[in-house]
Design a protein around this motif. Structure first.
Motif, PDB file in Angstrom:
ATOM      1  N   MET A   1      35.811  35.743  38.536  1.00  0.00           N
ATOM      2  CA  MET A   1      37.084  35.750  38.206  1.00  0.00           C
ATOM      3  C   MET A   1      37.752  37.015  37.357  1.00  0.00           C
ATOM      4  O   MET A   1      38.739  37.520  37.613  1.00  0.00           O
ATOM      5  CB  MET A   1      37.432  34.402  37.457  1.00  0.00           C
ATOM      6  CG  MET A   1      38.893  34.256  36.954  1.00  0.00           C
ATOM      7  SD  MET A   1      39.227  32.820  36.121  1.00  0.00           S
ATOM      8  CE  MET A   1      38.795  33.195  34.633  1.00  0.00           C
ATOM      9  N   LYS A   2      36.950  37.171  36.543  1.00  0.00           N
ATOM     10  CA  LYS A   2      37.239  38.804  35.874  1.00  0.00           C
ATOM     11  C   LYS A   2      37.328  39.833  36.559  1.00  0.00           C
ATOM     12  O   LYS A   2      38.324  40.792  36.373  1.00  0.00           O
ATOM     13  CB  LYS A   2      36.360  38.694  34.706  1.00  0.00           C
ATOM     14  CG  LYS A   2      36.373  37.542  33.712  1.00  0.00           C
ATOM     15  CD  LYS A   2      35.289  38.078  32.231  1.00  0.00           C
ATOM     16  CE  LYS A   2      35.583  36.910  31.296  1.00  0.00           C
ATOM     17  NZ  LYS A   2      34.441  37.334  30.185  1.00  0.00           N
ATOM     18  N   LYS A   3      36.498  40.115  37.414  1.00  0.00           N
ATOM     19  CA  LYS A   3      36.684  41.470  38.322  1.00  0.00           C
ATOM     20  C   LYS A   3      37.916  41.144  39.206  1.00  0.00           C
ATOM     21  O   LYS A   3      38.440  42.129  39.359  1.00  0.00           O
ATOM     22  CB  LYS A   3      35.251  41.343  39.142  1.00  0.00           C
ATOM     23  CG  LYS A   3      34.175  42.120  38.278  1.00  0.00           C
ATOM     24  CD  LYS A   3      33.247  42.371  39.481  1.00  0.00           C
ATOM     25  CE  LYS A   3      31.798  43.064  38.850  1.00  0.00           C
ATOM     26  NZ  LYS A   3      30.910  43.228  39.957  1.00  0.00           N
ATOM     27  N   ILE A   4      37.952  39.979  39.620  1.00  0.00           N
ATOM     28  CA  ILE A   4      39.056  39.796  40.722  1.00  0.00           C
ATOM     29  C   ILE A   4      40.486  39.898  40.026  1.00  0.00           C
ATOM     30  O   ILE A   4      41.274  40.492  40.564  1.00  0.00           O
ATOM     31  CB  ILE A   4      39.073  38.535  41.339  1.00  0.00           C
ATOM     32  CG1 ILE A   4      38.070  38.420  42.666  1.00  0.00           C
ATOM     33  CG2 ILE A   4      40.434  38.217  42.288  1.00  0.00           C
ATOM     34  CD1 ILE A   4      37.501  37.129  43.175  1.00  0.00           C
ATOM     35  N   ARG A   5      40.469  39.446  38.792  1.00  0.00           N
ATOM     36  CA  ARG A   5      41.751  39.386  38.067  1.00  0.00           C
ATOM     37  C   ARG A   5      42.016  40.963  37.844  1.00  0.00           C
ATOM     38  O   ARG A   5      43.106  41.306  37.864  1.00  0.00           O
ATOM     39  CB  ARG A   5      41.605  38.439  36.923  1.00  0.00           C
ATOM     40  CG  ARG A   5      42.946  38.497  36.009  1.00  0.00           C
ATOM     41  CD  ARG A   5      42.957  37.700  34.869  1.00  0.00           C
ATOM     42  NE  ARG A   5      41.897  36.752  34.861  1.00  0.00           N
ATOM     43  CZ  ARG A   5      41.272  36.409  33.802  1.00  0.00           C
ATOM     44  NH1 ARG A   5      41.798  36.793  32.385  1.00  0.00           N
ATOM     45  NH2 ARG A   5      40.295  35.520  33.695  1.00  0.00           N
ATOM     46  N   SER A   6      41.297  41.513  37.246  1.00  0.00           N
ATOM     47  CA  SER A   6      41.416  42.981  36.618  1.00  0.00           C
ATOM     48  C   SER A   6      41.772  43.941  37.973  1.00  0.00           C
ATOM     49  O   SER A   6      42.653  44.699  37.861  1.00  0.00           O
ATOM     50  CB  SER A   6      40.262  43.514  36.052  1.00  0.00           C
ATOM     51  OG  SER A   6      39.049  43.740  37.158  1.00  0.00           O
ATOM     52  N   VAL A   7      41.177  43.635  38.998  1.00  0.00           N
ATOM     53  CA  VAL A   7      41.497  44.584  40.272  1.00  0.00           C
ATOM     54  C   VAL A   7      42.818  44.180  40.981  1.00  0.00           C
ATOM     55  O   VAL A   7      43.658  45.050  41.268  1.00  0.00           O
ATOM     56  CB  VAL A   7      40.516  44.335  41.459  1.00  0.00           C
ATOM     57  CG1 VAL A   7      41.075  45.088  42.584  1.00  0.00           C
ATOM     58  CG2 VAL A   7      39.196  44.983  40.973  1.00  0.00           C
TER      59      VAL A   7
END
Length: 90
Positions: free
Chosen positions: A59-65
């Motif tokens: 979730m954190k990677k997807i949200r930041s991208v």
């Protein structure tokens, strides 16, 4: 009196209806570009939510991208909006 084309007065008033109409049409096309960007942003958010649903750990990677991508895409929408305002009021 013959109505001649004056480039200095083409977009400043409605004295030349053709130039005024073309200016408003160009502003409408710029607003259309802005709405297309909004549809693309909605599609991007939907796909990122779908990706989070498949892999909640990422979730954190997807949200930041996603946020970086939306910021880049939003600049196109802002440029279209500024162009439309300039065409209408200048």
């Amino acid at each position: 009196m013959i109505n001649t084309f004056n480039p200095d007065n083409a977009t400043k008033s409605a004295s030349n209806p053709l130039a005024y109409g073309l200016t408003m049409f160009a502003a409408a096309v710029a607003v259309l570009g802005s709405s297309i960007v909004s549809v693309a942003q909605g599609w991007s958010v939907a796909k990122s939510v779908e990706g989070i649903g498949r892999n909640p750990e990422a979730m954190k990677k997807i949200r930041s991208v996603m946020i970086i991508g939306l910021a880049i895409v939003e600049t196109g929408s802002i440029y279209c909006f500024i162009i439309a305002l300039l065409l209408i009021f200048v």
